[in-house]
Enzyme design. Structure first.
Site, short mmCIF file in Angstrom:
data_model
loop_
_atom_site.label_atom_id
_atom_site.label_comp_id
_atom_site.label_asym_id
_atom_site.label_seq_id
_atom_site.Cartn_x
_atom_site.Cartn_y
_atom_site.Cartn_z
N ALA A 184 0.82 -1.21 0.00
CA ALA A 184 0.00 0.00 0.00
C ALA A 184 0.86 1.26 0.00
O ALA A 184 0.44 2.29 0.52
CB ALA A 184 -0.92 -0.02 1.22
N GLY A 190 2.24 2.68 -2.83
CA GLY A 190 2.20 3.43 -4.09
C GLY A 190 1.36 4.70 -3.97
O GLY A 190 0.50 4.83 -3.10
N ARG A 240 -2.66 7.46 -11.02
CA ARG A 240 -3.79 7.50 -11.95
C ARG A 240 -5.10 7.94 -11.29
O ARG A 240 -6.07 8.26 -11.96
CB ARG A 240 -3.96 6.13 -12.63
N LYS A 282 -4.15 6.40 -2.78
CA LYS A 282 -5.12 5.55 -3.48
C LYS A 282 -5.85 4.57 -2.56
O LYS A 282 -7.07 4.44 -2.63
CB LYS A 282 -4.42 4.78 -4.60
N GLY A 298 9.19 -0.24 -6.52
CA GLY A 298 8.50 -1.36 -7.16
C GLY A 298 7.94 -2.36 -6.16
O GLY A 298 8.28 -2.35 -4.98
N ASP A 332 -5.10 -2.56 -3.32
CA ASP A 332 -6.07 -1.91 -4.21
C ASP A 332 -7.02 -2.90 -4.87
O ASP A 332 -7.58 -2.63 -5.92
CB ASP A 332 -5.32 -1.09 -5.28
N TYR A 370 -38.56 22.58 14.73
CA TYR A 370 -37.16 22.31 15.05
C TYR A 370 -37.10 21.90 16.52
O TYR A 370 -37.56 22.63 17.39
CB TYR A 370 -36.29 23.56 14.83
N ASN A 415 -32.97 26.92 21.20
CA ASN A 415 -31.94 26.36 22.09
C ASN A 415 -30.68 27.20 22.17
O ASN A 415 -29.83 26.96 23.00
CB ASN A 415 -31.58 24.94 21.63
#
Ligand code: UD1
Ligand code: CA
Length: 508
Positions: A12, A14, A18, A25, A83, A108, A371, A391
């Site tokens: 997780a 990255g 995109r 992401k 990577g 993802d 109300y 109130n």
């Protein structure tokens, strides 16, 4: 801990370029749960010996999120995103005694089920493979790594989409990015990864060819439902995942005995629960930890967040957040319930009513246009139309207490803090600043003046004047006379109001 309980590594770190987002992401949500949260709820079912989440981009916020949704998961920082192979190496280095099976999952893939993961681990162990790749056959494999098999049909290697030649691109079997590895084989192969590819990254996928070259066996398990391995890389895929998950959740509830009239317009969050025989009408959104009781009818057009709806209650065309709607209670249409609102059994909040921080007692009704803020209303009371619980004094909020079987007249302003005792009434149009004791009538409004003949004198020739004149000729009571001034006919004292004061409330 059983011998077969695996180690889970979730990737997780990255950025998810995109997505074009300021939010990492894996924190984007599908039906009320982050992508990462979905993945972790699937891996949790494996009862792993440990779960490591590799974080990098937005690591503080991702780590904070983990504390909320998966406190058992250990974040490990990958400082530079070199990577997926590098990411797994960083994770494995953080667990020195890693042994047995290592399951690697991208953060993802929100549609992955725990069942598929368990099958993957079982298949991996049965075949004694050094690695088992979860694959899928897709009509449109674009963007995914392709699984290259030999003549013997054994997996040889995985080639990334952007590194593939035309023949490889034509392959339809893709790498899901989900794997089971033998820990020892994985650790040794990770040490030999290079970044010799179009992205200059260490690809986890290259581990496959390294293991095969060593003469080790790499297996593949083709997923039954390719939807499960959809990786969300952009917002189009996010919406696709939403559609699929929505259908899955709706079907789960229908199979559990819930009627969903129109699944296509119904959104039920991942953490919602619904009892059998509840009916979900069209255009309904249920979010957060909302719980719906047996036989309740929710919708059409209900949007509930973190609400509890009791058995047989109804909620139509309304929005509610953090509210508790009791058994047989009725809400809507066009009602807004804010946090801290509690409707007891059989209570009602009707059209154009807003409430917050308010207890509305058993069988009590607020039927229209009111109300109700910071209030405690007892049992069997009725709040007339257009009542406002005033109130807020501009600085502080104050509470209003209404007893049992009270009748608040229409258009009453209750200036908090104020108390209306059991069985008391207020007259319509009153501005109640002082407590009304039990059984009393609170009247706080200007006395009416009736100026006889005013229209005939001051609006001569108008349709109103003509209508008044005609009434006068017919001899209608009160239409004649042109003396002007105050009327003496309206002298109802504060101490002895007649039924008309009391009848000015509205009832359901
Ligand atoms: C990856 C696979 C591809 C597969 C696809 C399935 C590789 C090289 N490719 O491609 O074969 O078909 O998943 O969805 O593995 N991440 C890190 N650190 C990094 C890089 C990535 O933690 O340095 C994380 C990302 O946050 C993400 C996951 O790894 O959660 C996958 O990375 P992503 O860039 O989405 O890989 P894909 O290009 O989709
Ligand atoms: Ca991906």
């Amino acid at each position: 801990m059983s011998q077969s309980s695996p180690t889970v590594v979730v990737l997780a770190a990255g950025e998810g370029t995109r997505m074009k987002s300021g939010t990492p992401k894996v924190l984007h949500e599908v039906l009320g749960r982050s992508l990462l949260g979905h993945v972790l709820s699937a891996t949790e079912q494996l009862e792993p010996s440990s779960t490591v989440v590799v974080v990098g981009h937005g690591r503080d916020i991702v780590t904070g999120h983990l504390t909320d949704v998966a406190p058992w998961a250990v974040p490990v920082v990958q400082r530079q995103q070199n990577g997926t192979g590098h990411a797994v190496r960083v994770a494995i280095d953080a667990i020195p005694d890693v042994a047995g099976v290592v399951v690697v999952v991208g953060g993802d893939t929100p549609l992955l089920t725990s069942r598929t993961l368990a099958d993957l681990v079982a298949v991996h162990q049965q075949r004694g493979a050094s690695a088992t790749v979860l694959t899928a056959r897709l009509d449109d494999p674009a963007g995914y790594g392709r699984v290259v098999r030999g003549h013997d049909d054994e997996v040889r290697r995985i080639v990334e989409d952007r590194d593939a030649d035309a023949d490889t691109l034509a392959l339809r079997e893709i790498n899901s990015g989900i794997y089971a590895f033998n820990a020892t084989a994985l650790r040794s192969a990770l040490g030999r990864l290079t970044a010799d590819n179009s992205q200059g990254e260490e690809y986890l996928t290259d581990v496959v060819a390294l293991l095969v070259d060593e003469g080790l066996r790499v297996g593949a398990m083709v997923v039954n439902d390719p939807d499960e391995v959809i990786g969300v890389n952009d917002r189009v895929q996010l919406a696709e995942a939403d559609v699929i998950l929505r259908r899955r959740i709706n079907e789960q509830w229908m199979r559990a005995g819930v009627t969903i009239i129109d699944p296509a317009t119904t959104r039920i969050g991942s953490d919602v629960s619904i009892d059998p025989d509840a009916v979900i009408e069209p255009w309904t959104i249920l979010e957060g930890t909302t719980r719906i009781g047996r036989g309740a009818v929710v919708g059409p057009g209900a949007h509930l967040v973190d609400c509890i709806v009791g058995e047989e209650a109804t909620v139509r065309f309304s929005t509610a957040d953090g509210a508790e709607i009791g058994q047989n209670a009725s809400v809507g249409p066009y009602t807004y319930l804010r946090p801290g609102t509690r409707l007891a059994q059989g209570a009602k909040a009707g059209a154009f009513v807003e409430a917050k921080n308010a207890n509305i007692g058993e069988g009590s009704k607020v039927p229209h246009l009111s109300y109700v803020g910071d209030a405690d209303i007892g049992e069997g009371s009725n709040i007339g139309a257009a009542t406002v619980f005033v109130n807020y004094d501009g600085v502080d909020k104050h509470r209003t207490v209404i007893g049992d079987h009270v009748r608040i007249g229409s258009d009453t302003m209750l200036i908090a803090p104020v108390t209306v005792g059991d069985g008391a009434y207020t007259a319509a149009g009153s501005v109640i600043t002082d407590d009304v004791p039990p059984g009393a009538m609170g009247v706080a409004r200007a006395r009416q003046r009736t100026i006889r003949g005013w229209v005939l004198r001051r609006r001569r020739g108008t349709a109103s004047a003509k209508a008044a004149e005609a009434a006068q000729h017919r001899g209608d009571v009160g239409a004649d006379g042109d003396t002007g001034g105050d009327s003496g006919d309206n002298d109802r004292g504060v101490d002895g109001p007649d039924r008309r004061d009391a009848a000015e409330g509205t009832d359901a």
